[in-house]
Design a protein around this motif. Sequence first.
Motif, short mmCIF file in Angstrom:
data_model
loop_
_atom_site.label_atom_id
_atom_site.label_comp_id
_atom_site.label_asym_id
_atom_site.label_seq_id
_atom_site.Cartn_x
_atom_site.Cartn_y
_atom_site.Cartn_z
N ILE A 33 12.94 8.97 -8.68
CA ILE A 33 11.65 8.30 -8.91
C ILE A 33 11.63 6.92 -8.26
O ILE A 33 10.65 6.53 -7.63
CB ILE A 33 11.37 8.21 -10.43
CG1 ILE A 33 11.01 9.61 -10.96
CG2 ILE A 33 10.26 7.21 -10.74
CD1 ILE A 33 10.71 9.67 -12.45
N GLY A 34 12.72 6.16 -8.40
CA GLY A 34 12.78 4.82 -7.81
C GLY A 34 13.08 4.84 -6.33
O GLY A 34 13.02 3.79 -5.66
N CYS A 78 2.21 -6.49 -4.54
CA CYS A 78 2.32 -5.38 -5.50
C CYS A 78 3.79 -5.08 -5.79
O CYS A 78 4.59 -4.95 -4.86
CB CYS A 78 1.63 -4.13 -4.94
SG CYS A 78 1.65 -2.75 -6.10
N ALA A 79 4.11 -4.99 -7.08
CA ALA A 79 5.46 -4.62 -7.47
C ALA A 79 5.41 -3.33 -8.26
O ALA A 79 4.59 -3.17 -9.17
CB ALA A 79 6.08 -5.72 -8.32
N ILE A 80 6.28 -2.38 -7.88
CA ILE A 80 6.39 -1.15 -8.65
C ILE A 80 7.46 -1.35 -9.70
O ILE A 80 8.55 -1.87 -9.41
CB ILE A 80 6.73 0.02 -7.73
CG1 ILE A 80 5.47 0.43 -6.98
CG2 ILE A 80 7.31 1.19 -8.52
CD1 ILE A 80 5.69 1.52 -5.98
N VAL A 81 7.16 -0.94 -10.94
CA VAL A 81 8.12 -1.05 -12.03
C VAL A 81 8.60 0.36 -12.37
O VAL A 81 7.87 1.16 -12.95
CB VAL A 81 7.49 -1.72 -13.26
CG1 VAL A 81 8.50 -1.79 -14.41
CG2 VAL A 81 6.99 -3.13 -12.90
N ALA A 82 9.82 0.68 -11.94
CA ALA A 82 10.40 2.00 -12.18
C ALA A 82 11.71 1.81 -12.92
O ALA A 82 12.79 2.09 -12.39
CB ALA A 82 10.59 2.74 -10.86
N VAL A 83 11.60 1.27 -14.14
CA VAL A 83 12.80 1.00 -14.95
C VAL A 83 12.61 1.65 -16.32
O VAL A 83 11.49 2.03 -16.67
CB VAL A 83 12.99 -0.53 -15.13
CG1 VAL A 83 13.18 -1.21 -13.77
CG2 VAL A 83 11.81 -1.16 -15.89
#
Lengths: 713, 713
Positions: A33-34, A78-83
């Motif tokens: 996913i990340g 833009c920041a993706i948060v994949a945590v």
Amino acid sequence: MADVLPSTSASLDVLLKPQSVAIIGASDDASRIGGRPVASTIAGGFKGRIYPVNPKRPTVQGLKAYPSITDVPEAVDCAIVAVPASLVEKTVADCAAMGTKSTIIFSSGFAELGAEGAETQQRIAAAAQNSGMRLIGPNCIGAFSVSAGWFGTFSSVQASLRLAPGKTAIISQSGAYGAHMFYMAQRRGVATDLWVTTGNESDIDVAEVIAYYAEHQDVSTIMAYTEGVKDRDRMCAALDLARAAKKPVIMIKVGDTDVGAEAAATHTASLAGDDAIYDALFKQYGVYRAHSCQEMVDVAYACQTGLFPKGRKMAIQTVSGGIGIQMADESVKNGLEVPAMPEALQQKLLGLIPYAGVRNPIDITGQVLNQPEVIGQGIDLSIRESGCDAYATYLASAPQAPGLKDFCLQTFKDLREKHPETPMALSMIATPEIIADYEALNIGCFEDPVMAIRAMAALSQFYETFERGQPDTPSALPAGVSEVPDRLVSEAGAKAILASAGIPVTRDVLTESAEEAVKAWHGIGGPVVLKIASPDILHKTEIGGVLIDLNDEQAIAEGFEVILNRAREAQPDATIEGVLVCEMVSGGVETVLGVTNDPALGPAVMFGLGGVFVEVMKDVTFRLAPFGIDEAHRMIGEIKGRAMLDGVRGAPPADVKALAQALSRLSVFAAENADRLETIDINPFVVLPDSAVALDAVIVPKATVLAGDPAVR
Amino acid sequence: MADVLPSTSASLDVLLKPQSVAIIGASDDASRIGGRPVASTIAGGFKGRIYPVNPKRPTVQGLKAYPSITDVPEAVDCAIVAVPASLVEKTVADCAAMGTKSTIIFSSGFAELGAEGAETQQRIAAAAQNSGMRLIGPNCIGAFSVSAGWFGTFSSVQASLRLAPGKTAIISQSGAYGAHMFYMAQRRGVATDLWVTTGNESDIDVAEVIAYYAEHQDVSTIMAYTEGVKDRDRMCAALDLARAAKKPVIMIKVGDTDVGAEAAATHTASLAGDDAIYDALFKQYGVYRAHSCQEMVDVAYACQTGLFPKGRKMAIQTVSGGIGIQMADESVKNGLEVPAMPEALQQKLLGLIPYAGVRNPIDITGQVLNQPEVIGQGIDLSIRESGCDAYATYLASAPQAPGLKDFCLQTFKDLREKHPETPMALSMIATPEIIADYEALNIGCFEDPVMAIRAMAALSQFYETFERGQPDTPSALPAGVSEVPDRLVSEAGAKAILASAGIPVTRDVLTESAEEAVKAWHGIGGPVVLKIASPDILHKTEIGGVLIDLNDEQAIAEGFEVILNRAREAQPDATIEGVLVCEMVSGGVETVLGVTNDPALGPAVMFGLGGVFVEVMKDVTFRLAPFGIDEAHRMIGEIKGRAMLDGVRGAPPADVKALAQALSRLSVFAAENADRLETIDINPFVVLPDSAVALDAVIVPKATVLAGDPAVR
């Protein structure tokens, strides 16, 4: 209404057209996913800066990695948060602190899991809002722009990409549905650039993205999927912007049966709402409600031509009689007309093609193989002389037949040159390569001739919506109108309130003795109905509390006592106000007017015909309140039993104008009392030849406004 | 019924699996009508002998040509006639003389052009019949068998061929529609071998080809297109064969709106018939009526698995909540059930997937990416423990996702191995190659999840049809039943005839004086209705010829005179039989029973609820006569206002058994009188809580059986 939506263009540009992006939780493994957004965005040829964030690695997929978003050397767009969910709150706070302009939260484990998750989600959204940072998600699969090469998603649907970026934009609350829409759009030849999924919608919702698309110069058609609207005003404002911009909105709203609605409630944190109210919303704003993804992409495909029929008249030309018939059938089923061609045109067509059917459909028959020039001649004549609004043609395999292929294409090139603005649809047997040649002429091509007709019908509906523009404004309520009270009122009270709102009611007199009742009868001057008057007795007939057609002193005096006794016996604790003496109304058409107050979509007005039409056939329609006279007429026109109002069995036509006015006034009253109102039932509302009148009415306030102890009201 | 169809297998084999063929009018140019069958059959690898017939050339497309069919050295199995209309009769005679076993006449210019053409066509058909030669056409585009390599057609649709020959067979009256069906079938993955178009049907018609397919071992599903059935018994016999062989028939019949029907009449030499009667035919024989070619091929595609759900219970598993909801919605809309999973199963599912929705749909959510084994575990558990009949799964892009692709396919291989007979449908985002892998497991794959559900619904309908088998036989009419008379009869006469057929009617007495009327009232013993009795006055109420609720001597004596006077005044020339004194029936549900005698499909019985249901809502249904009690119950169940019969507003349920019996008896009476009957109207037929009774009836004989001078009847 525009103030209910933020000014969207700038804030969503940072999400969809970023100059710099960070992927927090970036993985070196492109299948994780990340890892996916990193890999897809590199592969997409993104021109901006990509900052993978991963505390465990110096590089990710060949790019320098940063231990934390706070180590990234700029405030990213833009920041993706994949945590993991537990780390999201801290991560978002870091983003905010860094001046990140927007974030996409993939992580799930928030409002969709219950109250605790919802609280965390709210804190996250508040933190973002305080710092001016926009948010998509959580529990979403992201957003992308094909033209920007920015794939802020962990979906792998962009593997389906085969078309150049186009002007049909996709917005979906559900990530999987959004992916499916993109997949089917690509397979159907619907070119897309912008794609957003909103998930739990802690900040940006479907409505805001629709508004963004409505104002975006590179969007001409909007495909949307929602599981439920949480903020009616935002959605209405967004749909209004799209309508004003003449951009078709095609929407899927799932949960239109009881089973579906039950599943919806367990699936998302949204309110499913009552499906009929969604129908009302879509009708009011000219949204095309699709019931399958296939239907959605077929309509979107047709919209790509940008040529909308300016009316409902279809001209059909066919090389197969049977298919012509089927296209004519389908036209009528979809509200289009298939008018007979003008006599002069029929003669000209027969001159060209003596063996043809020339009425409409124009059947040039299989003999066209020997005389292919009639294809173009027939269509050209129709466009010039038929007065139709759209032209659908069935060509069988002529466009791929040896010896005919080039001729056929040239025919349509010539037609398009002569008639650049004419809506045309084709159905034929041909290879995808041949079909592409015709599509390049701005002609919609459909494997199935029936779909060509359905698409044309959808386009003509959009045209009507765009032409109509803003609906008519309803009149304001009369001065001194009552509001919904903070207690249950009797029929007399309810009618008085509605009368104050301009809705006609019977002439009634509330009486407290037999003598008063007789006096009231004299005043009314004709047969009357006696009814028990009590705020506590809603179903008067069931306790024998109604006597009809009384027209002499004795009957009325006796009736007064009979009713009172029955009421006391049936409901000893009921507050009795007296007996209502009402003018008796004979004849006319019984209808039902109602108001329901949807938790998500607010007050909506219902209209239906009385008796079995409502009870057995469920033949009713809704509109969101308030609305004007024109919208009320459209409501009335939708009822299947509409003919009742035109007069059946020799009855005179009913006063539909008075009915429409009452519906509009009721809608304004409902809207004004949105905070106080639970439901209104005007049943029956009788429409006579030259007037209309409410015979009975119930108004139920919201539980929250009911004053006093309910046990003693 | 089998005797209405010729024994088909042998005779149509010569058309579709010939050993030797002649093409009369063969052209050296492969793009011409007479050249195409030669070129296609050579290219198709036909193993038999090909004899081009062309008097002007020694060879055609490299084959030796013959000047005339009479010069061909053998009696061929099939000869194509591709010559001008004026030469067809002579050519067919030559074929017959040569012992040709079958011919396909491409040429047009016969019955479709009018009376003269019809005559020629009849002579040609008669000549063929006399010599035992079977005939397709004229005005058709031929027939083919992919496996035989025989393309007796001038269509170029076989250029669309991309699948190996399969068991879905195509029959179409319209050549172009037949070609379109083949094209869309190929694109949808529906594998076809046999294909026939019948055109003007001078000999072989759609019905006969359906019968042939029903008996053909290489056919499992039949796709059919007709513009109108000319011989009801043949079509019914053919559909009966298909049902007995458990072969789904999917049919398109165009002309289901007025516009379409009008076009149909000008297009073919067939009778369009009344569309509702076609619906009746299709319902009675379990034919799936498709309304678009796309719908037809989608259902045919689903039939290819040969696995029909044995009930209506759907289990749905999804990785997207929204799509699960949409599939559940669609199931309910299509008459399927989406039952809650058993509690024990829900617990097991939650054990596997704590975050799942487990009620049904089973929503394993996007987290499946991290735990892909639950896909197979969930479905396996459902199949073993849910008690459902069919399993639909939405997988999003899992089957093409890197790292999941192989696992996913193996999951379904294992599932299919464990459950070889379970109907399964998939919807997913995947490439055609991946989809083919799943199709090879006999799993239906659908781009659109909604289509997966529609297809399953169609399959379960077919299962019900096949299980039901032959409908129940209606009881014979009572001994001494009257037949439809050769004159118009009054209400009394009509009721007496219906009563003789076992249909309950009110107790009525025809009286000729006021005294007799009073005596009749005494005999009936309760309130009565008086009605004028005259065969010439069909609309009694309109002339004031009905008085209701009379219950004393004076009222009846006076009423007798009033009615008689009104009738004499309104219609001085009418034959007056007297006044009918009828028991008055109160309460119950008003229904309407009728018979119409369709020129093509024969007598059909109509059922509807009375009043606005019939007049405004057009809520009626039909069945071809005769039929039994079970079919009558299915009719009653189809009415939208069905709830009226169950009792609304506290009314008791109506005696639906008595209603069904009356419908069945009426159907037998109508069938017995097919040659004499124009129409019957029983309106109202009142269904009471424990009986049912006709209050009024009209029987209209066919004009051809009406005796005497109509002016004086």
